[in-house]
Design a protein around this motif. Structure first.
Motif, PDB file in Angstrom:
ATOM      1  N   GLU A  64       0.824  -1.205   0.000  1.00  0.00           N
ATOM      2  CA  GLU A  64       0.000   0.000   0.000  1.00  0.00           C
ATOM      3  C   GLU A  64       0.859   1.255   0.000  1.00  0.00           C
ATOM      4  N   LEU A  65       1.968   1.220   0.783  1.00  0.00           N
ATOM      5  CA  LEU A  65       2.865   2.376   0.817  1.00  0.00           C
ATOM      6  C   LEU A  65       3.546   2.582  -0.518  1.00  0.00           C
ATOM      7  N   VAL A  66       3.969   1.472  -1.144  1.00  0.00           N
ATOM      8  CA  VAL A  66       4.596   1.564  -2.458  1.00  0.00           C
ATOM      9  C   VAL A  66       3.640   2.190  -3.453  1.00  0.00           C
ATOM     10  N   GLN A  67       2.379   1.725  -3.424  1.00  0.00           N
ATOM     11  CA  GLN A  67       1.403   2.285  -4.367  1.00  0.00           C
ATOM     12  C   GLN A  67       1.180   3.762  -4.109  1.00  0.00           C
ATOM     13  N   GLU A  68       1.045   4.155  -2.832  1.00  0.00           N
ATOM     14  CA  GLU A  68       0.786   5.566  -2.538  1.00  0.00           C
ATOM     15  C   GLU A  68       1.933   6.444  -2.998  1.00  0.00           C
ATOM     16  N   HIS A  69       3.180   5.952  -2.788  1.00  0.00           N
ATOM     17  CA  HIS A  69       4.337   6.723  -3.240  1.00  0.00           C
ATOM     18  C   HIS A  69       4.318   6.910  -4.751  1.00  0.00           C
ATOM     19  N   LEU A  70       3.970   5.851  -5.456  1.00  0.00           N
ATOM     20  CA  LEU A  70       3.989   5.933  -6.917  1.00  0.00           C
ATOM     21  C   LEU A  70       2.857   6.774  -7.449  1.00  0.00           C
ATOM     22  N   ARG A  71       1.749   6.885  -6.698  1.00  0.00           N
ATOM     23  CA  ARG A  71       0.633   7.691  -7.178  1.00  0.00           C
ATOM     24  C   ARG A  71       0.900   9.188  -7.028  1.00  0.00           C
ATOM     25  N   CYS A  72       1.807   9.552  -6.180  1.00  0.00           N
ATOM     26  CA  CYS A  72       2.040  10.975  -5.919  1.00  0.00           C
ATOM     27  C   CYS A  72       3.001  11.552  -6.938  1.00  0.00           C
ATOM     28  N   ASP A  73       2.581  12.636  -7.579  1.00  0.00           N
ATOM     29  CA  ASP A  73       3.440  13.261  -8.593  1.00  0.00           C
ATOM     30  C   ASP A  73       4.683  13.876  -7.973  1.00  0.00           C
ATOM     31  N   ASN A  74       4.535  14.369  -6.721  1.00  0.00           N
ATOM     32  CA  ASN A  74       5.658  15.064  -6.092  1.00  0.00           C
ATOM     33  C   ASN A  74       6.368  14.184  -5.066  1.00  0.00           C
ATOM     34  N   LEU A 100      -3.464   9.180 -14.623  1.00  0.00           N
ATOM     35  CA  LEU A 100      -2.684   8.848 -15.812  1.00  0.00           C
ATOM     36  C   LEU A 100      -2.486  10.064 -16.699  1.00  0.00           C
ATOM     37  N   LEU A 101      -3.527  10.857 -16.854  1.00  0.00           N
ATOM     38  CA  LEU A 101      -3.439  12.016 -17.728  1.00  0.00           C
ATOM     39  C   LEU A 101      -2.588  13.130 -17.119  1.00  0.00           C
ATOM     40  N   LYS A 102      -2.286  13.037 -15.827  1.00  0.00           N
ATOM     41  CA  LYS A 102      -1.377  13.987 -15.190  1.00  0.00           C
ATOM     42  C   LYS A 102       0.068  13.504 -15.238  1.00  0.00           C
ATOM     43  N   ASN A 103       0.262  12.287 -15.689  1.00  0.00           N
ATOM     44  CA  ASN A 103       1.596  11.684 -15.760  1.00  0.00           C
ATOM     45  C   ASN A 103       2.247  12.110 -17.079  1.00  0.00           C
ATOM     46  N   LEU A 139       3.453  11.663 -23.120  1.00  0.00           N
ATOM     47  CA  LEU A 139       4.383  11.604 -24.255  1.00  0.00           C
ATOM     48  C   LEU A 139       4.335  10.231 -24.922  1.00  0.00           C
ATOM     49  N   LEU A 140       4.251   9.181 -24.102  1.00  0.00           N
ATOM     50  CA  LEU A 140       4.165   7.834 -24.655  1.00  0.00           C
ATOM     51  C   LEU A 140       2.849   7.634 -25.408  1.00  0.00           C
ATOM     52  N   LEU A 141       1.752   8.213 -24.884  1.00  0.00           N
ATOM     53  CA  LEU A 141       0.461   8.104 -25.563  1.00  0.00           C
ATOM     54  C   LEU A 141       0.546   8.605 -26.999  1.00  0.00           C
ATOM     55  N   VAL A 142       1.133   9.787 -27.157  1.00  0.00           N
ATOM     56  CA  VAL A 142       1.183  10.398 -28.489  1.00  0.00           C
ATOM     57  C   VAL A 142       2.146   9.636 -29.393  1.00  0.00           C
ATOM     58  N   SER A 143       3.329   9.299 -28.874  1.00  0.00           N
ATOM     59  CA  SER A 143       4.310   8.604 -29.707  1.00  0.00           C
ATOM     60  C   SER A 143       3.828   7.197 -30.073  1.00  0.00           C
ATOM     61  N   LEU A 167      11.945  12.406 -25.177  1.00  0.00           N
ATOM     62  CA  LEU A 167      11.623  13.274 -24.044  1.00  0.00           C
ATOM     63  C   LEU A 167      11.029  12.527 -22.859  1.00  0.00           C
ATOM     64  N   ILE A 168      10.693  11.257 -23.034  1.00  0.00           N
ATOM     65  CA  ILE A 168      10.043  10.501 -21.964  1.00  0.00           C
ATOM     66  C   ILE A 168      11.023  10.248 -20.827  1.00  0.00           C
ATOM     67  N   LYS A 169      10.613  10.620 -19.615  1.00  0.00           N
ATOM     68  CA  LYS A 169      11.398  10.341 -18.416  1.00  0.00           C
ATOM     69  C   LYS A 169      11.091   8.923 -17.975  1.00  0.00           C
ATOM     70  N   SER A 170      12.104   8.094 -17.943  1.00  0.00           N
ATOM     71  CA  SER A 170      11.903   6.662 -17.703  1.00  0.00           C
ATOM     72  C   SER A 170      12.149   6.311 -16.244  1.00  0.00           C
ATOM     73  N   GLU A 171      11.064   5.975 -15.521  1.00  0.00           N
ATOM     74  CA  GLU A 171      11.156   5.445 -14.166  1.00  0.00           C
ATOM     75  C   GLU A 171      10.503   4.070 -14.166  1.00  0.00           C
ATOM     76  N   LEU A 172      11.282   3.045 -13.974  1.00  0.00           N
ATOM     77  CA  LEU A 172      10.777   1.674 -14.054  1.00  0.00           C
ATOM     78  C   LEU A 172      10.233   1.259 -12.692  1.00  0.00           C
TER      79      LEU A 172
END
Length: 535
Positions: free
Chosen positions: A5-15, A304-307, A312-316, A486-491
């Motif tokens: 749950e903590l991992v998910q919350e961290h990944l959901r936050c833009d900042n 997703l639309l704020k990511n 960038l991946l959507l358009v490319s 231009l895509i910032k890659s965070e795996l």
């Protein structure tokens, strides 16, 4: 499950910061947030560590706290042989759906004569697949998130079967409307098919095979397109002088497709399941078993639309996949404009295009599983696709049909091989958002670009020449190269798996003077969500 749950919350936050410390990790069978707690967490009203503390206090009995030992395995994973059956059945009915998409376009001249309509109307039988996808992808991904993989898969296989049988009733020159309705039914089925490869790969396959599994799932659709290029010209030759023979040949093709679709629907009922009893990877294990009732599908779309990397991946992805759809649809017209009476070779060139792409898909999937270099691989394949499109464009009208076979194969290897790369890259940069949601949006953009590209390229090919239409696509693919760079890659998904596999997350007894008060365990090290690094 609490650490997840903590991992998910961290990944959901833009900042969110680059690193987080997870305060505890334990196997709690019922230790998941309640609906109210989950809502507070999603809305930011509760801090993750506070929620963890409350859940542990409420759910973990005292004897269970004492039983926690250093180095104890906290998450159990397992791979099941059934995963191969699930993948095979899905790939096969996806194959039939793709076959039904292209079976009209590759013999456009035959169907225009049989139904007495223009080539633009035959093109619509392909475009309808793209048009139907855009408005229906949202209810389809909602169904996948709410009801699960099995219901969604059965919807796809069932509607595909219904559409195939409807076509059997349309084999008459005055029934073009019926065949259009049947194709619309098949196009609706496609909505419940195209978003599933990444979901099947994630919930059934391990971290060292997930990209290859996704490529294999996409492979079924590509193989269907390849067979759609090959079989219709053979089954339905252009017998202009004998309309009755033409009608008979078309009916053979339609009835054969319907019978195969029915068998595959029955197999889907028997084989498909939402998920295995135990998760195949730690990235799946840390996710909740089921979404709470107040789970917001709309909010997941907004996130997703704020990511920015995902946008960038959507358009490319839309540009590349839309270009492939357009080339596949217009291929017969391009070949016929440059080489007369080459219907069979037009189908064989299409087959070469897709088969080479199937090889590219498998190689790219294996490469990703081995290296995890998603952005680098995606960018290189994009550049090579652009080069392949240029070569195909300027060699098409050299009056050498064998050269066209070669250049089409090169183009297909990279352009079609890109498809699973986009899926897997999207899952990595949007984890833990549902794979069906991210894949669905990628496909929606691909359909939009496919519609626009097909209409424009078709008009340029008809009014000018195939070179004009192909150069139009080259310009857009060139733009896609820059967007991909231009895509910032965070795996994110890969980092979760690496964290568990390397035992970066370990439960240790609390007793050190420097330890903060906890509920029995704490995390000794942190999980770092790093960017992709090249080899």
């Amino acid at each position: 499950m609490v650490a997840g749950e903590l991992v998910q919350e961290h990944l959901r936050c833009d900042n969110a910061p680059d690193e987080i410390d997870i305060s505890c990790l334990t196997r709690v069978d019922k230790g998941v947030p309640t609906e109210d707690q989950y809502s507070d967490l999603m809305n930011g009203a509760a801090h993750p560590t506070e929620l963890v503390s409350k859940v542990l206090e409420q759910e973990i009995p005292p004897d269970e706290k004492q039983a926690m030992l250093p180095g104890e395995e906290s998450l159990e994973t397992k791979l099941y042989c059934r995963r191969f059956a699930v993948l095979a059945v899905f790939s096969l009915y996806s194959l039939v759906n793709a076959f039904q998409w292209i079976q009209y376009s590759i013999i456009t001249n035959v169907f225009t004569h049989f139904y007495g309509v223009s080539s633009e109307k035959i093109d619509l039988l392909s475009i309808v697949y793209m048009v139907a996808y855009v408005p229906l992808i949202f209810p389809a991904t909602w169904l996948l998130d709410k009801k699960g993989l099995k219901i969604t898969a059965l919807m796809g296989a069932g509607l595909n079967c219904v559409g195939a049988w409807m076509k059997c009733a349309s084999v008459r020159p005055d029934l073009f409307g019926v065949t259009m309705a049947a194709q619309i039914m098949c196009s609706i089925a496609q909505v419940f098919i195209l978003g599933l490869p990444s979901r099947i790969a994630s919930v059934w396959f391990g971290p060292k095979e997930v990209s290859t599994a996704c490529a294999m799932a996409v492979l079924g659709n590509q193989l269907g397109t390849a067979i759609g290029f090959l079989l219709p010209p053979v089954l339905v030759p252009n017998t202009v002088e004998d309309m009755e023979l033409m009608r008979y040949n078309i009916s053979i093709m339609f009835y054969g497709t319907a019978i195969v679709s029915t068998v595959l629907f029955i197999l889907a009922v028997i084989v498909m399941k939402d998920r295995p009893p135990l998760p195949p990877s730690h990235a799946q294990a840390v996710l909740p078993d089921c979404a709470p009732e107040d789970y917001s599908y709309r909010q997941s779309i907004i996130n997703l639309l704020k990511n920015k990397p995902f946008i960038l991946l959507l358009v490319s992805y839309g540009i590349m996949t839309g270009s492939f759809y357009s080339v596949s649809t217009i291929l017969n017209q391009m070949i016929m404009a440059c080489y007369e009476n080459q219907e069979l070779n037009a189908g064989r060139i299409g087959l070469t295009l897709v088969v080479a792409g199937m090889v590219g898909s498998i190689i790219c999937g294996l490469w990703l599983d081995h290296t995890k270099t998603y952005k680098m691989t995606t960018l290189i394949v994009y550049i090579l696709s652009f080069i392949g499109m240029l070569v195909f464009t300027f060699t098409l009208d050299l009056k050498n049909i064998y050269l066209v076979f070669f250049t089409a194969g090169v183009l297909g290897f990279f352009m079609t091989g890109y498809l699973p790369l986009g899926f897997e890259f999207g899952v990595e940069i949007t984890y833990p958002v549902s794979e069906g949601t991210s894949s669905g949006l990628l496909n929606a953009f691909a359909q939009v670009f496919g519609i626009v590209f097909t209409l424009i390229q078709g008009r340029l090919t008809t009014e000018y020449n195939p070179t004009a239409g192909n150069l139009f696509l080259c310009g857009w693919i060139f733009l896609g190269i820059f967007l991909t760079a231009l895509i910032k890659s965070e795996l994110k998904r890969n980092n979760v798996n690496i964290g568990f596999d390397s035992k970066a997350l370990q439960a240790v007894p609390t007793g050190s003077p420097s330890d903060n008060p906890t509920n029995g365990v704490k995390m000794q090290t942190s999980v770092s969500f790093s960017r992709e690094t090249s080899l």
